[in-house]
Design a protein around this motif. Structure first.
Motif, PDB file in Angstrom:
ATOM      1  N   ILE A   1      -1.068  -0.911  -4.324  1.00 45.01           N
ATOM      2  CA  ILE A   1      -2.325  -0.181  -4.174  1.00 45.01           C
ATOM      3  C   ILE A   1      -1.969   1.244  -3.781  1.00 45.01           C
ATOM      4  O   ILE A   1      -1.341   1.475  -2.745  1.00 45.01           O
ATOM      5  CB  ILE A   1      -3.217  -0.820  -3.092  1.00 45.01           C
ATOM      6  N   LEU A   2      -2.330   2.191  -4.629  1.00 40.41           N
ATOM      7  CA  LEU A   2      -2.059   3.599  -4.371  1.00 40.41           C
ATOM      8  C   LEU A   2      -3.372   4.282  -4.017  1.00 40.41           C
ATOM      9  O   LEU A   2      -4.379   4.115  -4.725  1.00 40.41           O
ATOM     10  CB  LEU A   2      -1.439   4.276  -5.594  1.00 40.41           C
ATOM     11  N   VAL A   3      -3.352   5.054  -2.940  1.00 38.35           N
ATOM     12  CA  VAL A   3      -4.564   5.740  -2.480  1.00 38.35           C
ATOM     13  C   VAL A   3      -4.207   7.166  -2.093  1.00 38.35           C
ATOM     14  O   VAL A   3      -3.233   7.390  -1.366  1.00 38.35           O
ATOM     15  CB  VAL A   3      -5.201   5.027  -1.254  1.00 38.35           C
TER      16      VAL A   3
ATOM     17  N   LEU B   1       0.847  -1.194   0.000  1.00 39.98           N
ATOM     18  CA  LEU B   1       0.000   0.000   0.000  1.00 39.98           C
ATOM     19  C   LEU B   1       0.878   1.237   0.000  1.00 39.98           C
ATOM     20  O   LEU B   1       1.877   1.305   0.720  1.00 39.98           O
ATOM     21  CB  LEU B   1      -0.884   0.006   1.247  1.00 39.98           C
ATOM     22  N   CYS B   2       0.511   2.220  -0.798  1.00 40.56           N
ATOM     23  CA  CYS B   2       1.196   3.517  -0.816  1.00 40.56           C
ATOM     24  C   CYS B   2       0.140   4.612  -0.699  1.00 40.56           C
ATOM     25  O   CYS B   2      -0.741   4.717  -1.559  1.00 40.56           O
ATOM     26  CB  CYS B   2       2.007   3.691  -2.098  1.00 40.56           C
ATOM     27  N   ILE B   3       0.218   5.401   0.378  1.00 43.43           N
ATOM     28  CA  ILE B   3      -0.720   6.510   0.591  1.00 43.43           C
ATOM     29  C   ILE B   3      -0.052   7.780   0.080  1.00 43.43           C
ATOM     30  O   ILE B   3       1.042   8.138   0.523  1.00 43.43           O
ATOM     31  CB  ILE B   3      -1.100   6.633   2.076  1.00 43.43           C
TER      32      ILE B   3
ATOM     33  N   VAL C   1       3.349  -1.157   3.917  1.00 42.44           N
ATOM     34  CA  VAL C   1       3.146   0.221   3.473  1.00 42.44           C
ATOM     35  C   VAL C   1       4.449   0.791   2.917  1.00 42.44           C
ATOM     36  O   VAL C   1       5.501   0.716   3.570  1.00 42.44           O
ATOM     37  CB  VAL C   1       2.640   1.106   4.633  1.00 42.44           C
ATOM     38  N   LEU C   2       4.376   1.344   1.712  1.00 41.18           N
ATOM     39  CA  LEU C   2       5.519   1.965   1.046  1.00 41.18           C
ATOM     40  C   LEU C   2       5.346   3.475   1.001  1.00 41.18           C
ATOM     41  O   LEU C   2       4.228   3.982   1.031  1.00 41.18           O
ATOM     42  CB  LEU C   2       5.660   1.442  -0.383  1.00 41.18           C
TER      43      LEU C   2
END
Length: 204
Positions: free
Chosen positions: A52-54, A7-9, A38-39
């Protein structure tokens, strides 16, 4: 062997929803769906597997979180066609980043279908046994109450009697909103309700 998913926020957001920072809320939602790696944006160039980018201002309904946590590549648009989140192979992560930042159009993300919440197979929420179109919103501080109301009603279980369906939701919303900023957890409320139910039987 299953494919790794991270996941990347994207970006930072100072606002809170239900008493929790938006980025923290997103991380908790995906951790609950099994995605806890998380990245940072700087890690994307060397990432492997699926990403997954959000956006940090994204407010996503739980069925959409679960949809992204599955193995389908997809770009999720808000109700007004704003790109909010995507699941892509690592090779496409930087391109997806530019789309979510508004630097490129959704059409530039090749072979990744773009869909609004009403176009996805995510209307049934098994945990609540209810069916409705999930929400995908970009947080706007001027619309905080409307966004919290939308998310509250999405988790409000279906009811058939008039009071529970039409009268109780509004006061319950404001009580929930107040409790969200305190140390009181949903489990505490459930436990207290159970105690009062037992006491009611005893006194009756």
């Amino acid at each position: 062997m299953s494919k790794s998913v991270s996941l990347c926020i994207l970006g930072a957001n100072p606002y809170r929803l239900w008493g929790r920072p938006l980025a923290g809320r997103i991380a908790v939602q995906f951790a609950s769906a099994g995605i806890d790696d998380v990245l940072s944006e700087n890690d994307l160039a060397g990432a492997k597997g699926d990403i997954i980018l959000v956006r940090a201002d994204a407010v996503l309904d739980a069925p959409l979180i679960n949809l992204l946590a599955r193995d389908e590549h997809r770009l999720i648009l808000s109700e007004d066609a704003l790109a909010l989140a995507a699941r892509v192979p690592a090779a496409s992560a930087l391109q997806a980043l530019s789309v979510l930042k508004g630097e490129n159009t959704p059409q530039s993300l090749k072979d990744i279908p773009a869909s609004g919440p009403g176009e996805l197979d995510a209307s049934y929420w098994k945990a609540l046994r209810k069916r409705e179109t999930p929400y995908a919103l970009a947080y706007d501080p001027a619309r905080r109450e409307a966004i919290e109301w939308r998310s509250f009603m999405a988790t409000y279980k279906g009811a058939t009697d008039f009071v529970t369906k039409h009268i109780w939701p509004r006061p319950a919303f404001y009580v929930t909103r107040w409790l969200a900023s305190t140390f009181i957890t949903p489990n505490m409320v459930t436990s207290l309700s159970a105690i009062f139910t037992i006491l009611a039987f005893i006194f009756f």
